[in-house]
Design an enzyme around this catalytic site. Structure first.
Site, PDB file in Angstrom:
ATOM      1  N   ASP A  64       0.779  -1.248   0.000  1.00 20.12           N
ATOM      2  CA  ASP A  64       0.000   0.000   0.000  1.00 20.12           C
ATOM      3  C   ASP A  64       0.814   1.304   0.000  1.00 20.12           C
ATOM      4  OD1 ASP A  64      -1.243  -2.255   0.960  1.00 20.12           O
ATOM      5  OD2 ASP A  64      -2.190  -1.297   2.664  1.00 20.12           O
TER       6      ASP A  64
HETATM    7  N1  DQQ Z   1      -2.127  -3.760   3.990  1.00 24.41           N
HETATM    8  C1  DQQ Z   1      -3.560  -3.921   3.945  1.00 24.41           C
HETATM    9  C2  DQQ Z   1      -4.013  -2.968   5.000  1.00 24.41           C
HETATM   10  C3  DQQ Z   1      -2.983  -3.127   6.051  1.00 24.41           C
HETATM   11  C4  DQQ Z   1      -1.734  -3.245   5.275  1.00 24.41           C
HETATM   12  C5  DQQ Z   1      -4.126  -3.642   2.583  1.00 24.41           C
HETATM   13  C6  DQQ Z   1      -0.719  -4.173   5.884  1.00 24.41           C
HETATM   14  O1  DQQ Z   1      -5.302  -3.238   5.485  1.00 24.41           O
HETATM   15  O2  DQQ Z   1      -2.945  -2.009   6.938  1.00 24.41           O
HETATM   16  O3  DQQ Z   1      -3.319  -4.146   1.560  1.00 24.41           O
HETATM   17  O4  DQQ Z   1       0.455  -4.214   5.129  1.00 24.41           O
END
Ligand code: DQQ
Length: 580
Positions: A64
């Protein structure tokens, strides 16, 4: 979608689109976990499929985009990063800065586990620049091995450092902890805060109640003491856990973007959620009732599995931010790999950030438009221009004179009014299908199409053993037309074991001018496409074995019985920005 799902999670499919999530060991983790690979440092970095102008760190896993923020002339991109390996794990907030969103300077991670309140991970979150030009980051900390989630804040150690290299996590963290009865492992990803007319800040957290996706609303006067609102901002039955919510205003008329706190009669709001169950996102346009602090999607926006998507391909955990230097809202999305974890460990890297996109409201008020930031055009090198060429059924024309594996292509096709009459009828049984399934049945080589399939063959080998077609098919449904746009990875590679879906979306476009346009950003293992000036966008990750580097080709094709004309086509070789 098995490729995206966690091994720890069992999927039970019931009633067509309804997915029920069952956690085997009580821990719900949305990323696939490979304990053996998590801390396996990559000694070699595989170059073959590495992108040239999409954002990537030197090595290892990314997911992300976090934060994004413009501050004192500098863009900050934070992102989820594994400093130790090429699969998800050991997550920190990596940090890169740029003055043009194209060339990036990597810095040390901004936030990494160091305290009790984030000992097991620093997960996603957002930045807010508070009045007085004071940035603050809210992020999710993981406090134990059961993935219990709390919300923390961090502030720059030194506001006079132009790069804001060091961030401190004050001792009054965590700011928000799950209460008894709340789901501690579906409680994360704070949004950028917005300020209400009452002077209170507001943020959303993503989560779920049973199988209902929830955007929990919290309010605070001082950014430190946060109180949960009685009602969530919005919830939707049957959508499972919501990750990475994003909530922001868009101007009803006009093309500039708005700061997250802007309210009033001239704005609509957008709520985007990332669906943990399917690993894709959807958004709605709607009305933010500030008296009730509730969000009501418009009737024209489907609120659920079949909702509008920023991107009908590989695009997840996106986040937008307001760039006040250029009065625009910019969207970043992450594209995961579509090869195996073993491939990722072998190549030493996984994940890219897609090209930032400017988002505006479509003048029809029913959807967003997205377009690559204009700064990208500074990377354009050699150019090839075509115009007026007619493509009859079966024609395949090569575009030469540029680097097809690293290119930006814009093409506008036109066709005769009579061709619209001869478009293939839309089979009524397809109404039960989504666009991806329709594309699966009516691919780039399937005959029977009057108008289309026509479009581009990207990352193609000389004899077309491999190619990723990006194309349109126009169907007739009564007096109306249905336009399908596909980015079909099924023919993209001779390699086994890849995830190669026939990604597709419908394009809500007016065909009275008898034209359809397409732009594709091609970058070795990604094809990021924008149909009808950004009405429908699709990103595919592909791994050709023959169509690589200078062996890749680019073609324009038409397999429909009706002729189409290339009104104009411009293709550019793309230069490599500074990234590491
Ligand atoms: N990646 C998810 C999120 C979380 C993060 C989404 C953890 O919900 O916070 O891809 O790496």
């Amino acid at each position: 979608m098995g490729h995206f799902c966690s091994e720890k999670i069992l999927w039970v499919l019931a009633l067509g689109f309804t997915c029920v999530l069952v956690s085997i060991n009580g821990v719900e983790a949305s990323h696939k976990v490979y304990p053996d690979y998590q801390s396996l440092t990559a000694s070699n970095v595989g170059r073959l499929h590495r992108t040239a102008y999409h954002f990537q760190p030197k090595r290892h896993w990314i997911n992300d985009p976090n934060g994004p923020m413009y501050y004192n002339g500098v863009y900050h991109l934070f992102y989820q990063y594994n400093p130790k390996g090429a699969v998800w794990g050991n997550i920190v907030w990596a940090h890169s800065v740029s003055t043009d969103l194209i060339n990036w300077t990597p810095l040390d991670p901004a936030i990494f586990p160091s305290k009790q309140f984030d000992k097991y991970g620093c997960w996603s979150g957002s930045a807010t620049v508070r009045p007085g030009n004071k940035p603050v980051i809210l992020y999710t900390g993981i406090v134990d091995q059961n993935n219990t989630q709390v919300q923390n804040y961090a502030v720059p150690a030194n506001l006079s450092d132009p790069y804001l290299r060091e961030w401190v996590k004050p001792d009054n963290n965590p700011l928000i902890v799950p209460q008894a009865g709340e789901n501690k492992t579906a409680f994360r990803d704070p949004t950028t805060a917005w300020l209400g007319r009452d002077g209170h800040w507001r943020i959303l957290l993503g989560g779920k109640r049973k199988h209902r996706g929830v955007a929990f609303l919290y309010r605070s006067r001082d950014f430190l003491k946060w109180t949960k609102a009685k009602h969530p901002l919005h919830t939707t039955a049957g959508t499972g856990n919501w990750e990475c919510p994003d909530f922001y205003p868009v101007l009803k008329q006009g093309s500039y973007g708005l700061d997250t706190s802007v309210l009033g009669p001239n704005v609509k709001h957008v709520l985007k959620v990332s669906l943990d169950v399917t690993r894709y996102e959807y958004y709605t346009l709607g009305y933010y009732d500030t008296d009730k602090d509730r969000y009501i999607p418009d009737d024209t926006s489907r609120d659920g599995w079949n909702g509008l998507r920023y991107d009908y391909g590989n695009f997840y955990a996106s986040k937008s931010f307001f760039d006040h230097s250029k009065n625009r809202r910019i969207l970043w999305g992450w594209a995961n790999e579509s090869d195996s974890a073993y491939d990722d460990v072998t190549k030493g890297w996984a994940g890219i950030q897609l090209i930032p996109r400017v988002i505006t409201l479509d003048p029809n008020g029913k959807q967003l438009l997205q377009w690559p930031i204009p700064e990208l055009e500074s990377l354009r090198g050699e150019n090839v221009h075509l115009s007026g060429q007619v493509l009859k059924k079966g024609d395949v024309v090569e575009v030469t004179g540029i680097t097809p594996a690293q290119a930006d292509v814009e093409v506008t096709f036109s066709f005769a009014a009579s061709s619209l009459d001869l478009a293939e009828p839309f089979d009524p049984t397809w109404k039960a299908l989504d666009a991806q399934d329709v594309c699966g049945r009516r691919g780039s080589t399937v005959e029977g199409g009057g108008l289309g399939p026509f479009g581009l063959l990207t990352l193609a080998s000389e004899n077309l053993e491999e190619y990723t077609p990006v194309f349109f098919r126009v169907f007739k449904a009564g007096y109306q037309h249905v336009v399908l746009m596909c980015s079909d990875a099924r023919s993209s590679s001779l390699m086994d074991g890849l995830y190669t879906p026939s990604f597709a979306g419908f394009v809500d476009v007016d065909l009275t001018d008898k034209k359809l346009s397409l732009r594709s950003l091609i970058d070795h293992s990604v094809v990021e496409s924008f149909g009808a000036r950004g009405k429908t966008c699709i990103s595919s990750r592909v791994y050709p074995t023959l169509a690589v580097s200078d062996k890749a080709h680019l073609y324009v094709f038409n397999n429909g019985t009706e002729a189409v004309k290339i009104e104009t086509l411009d293709a550019w070789s793309m230069n490599r920005p500074r990234m590491n």
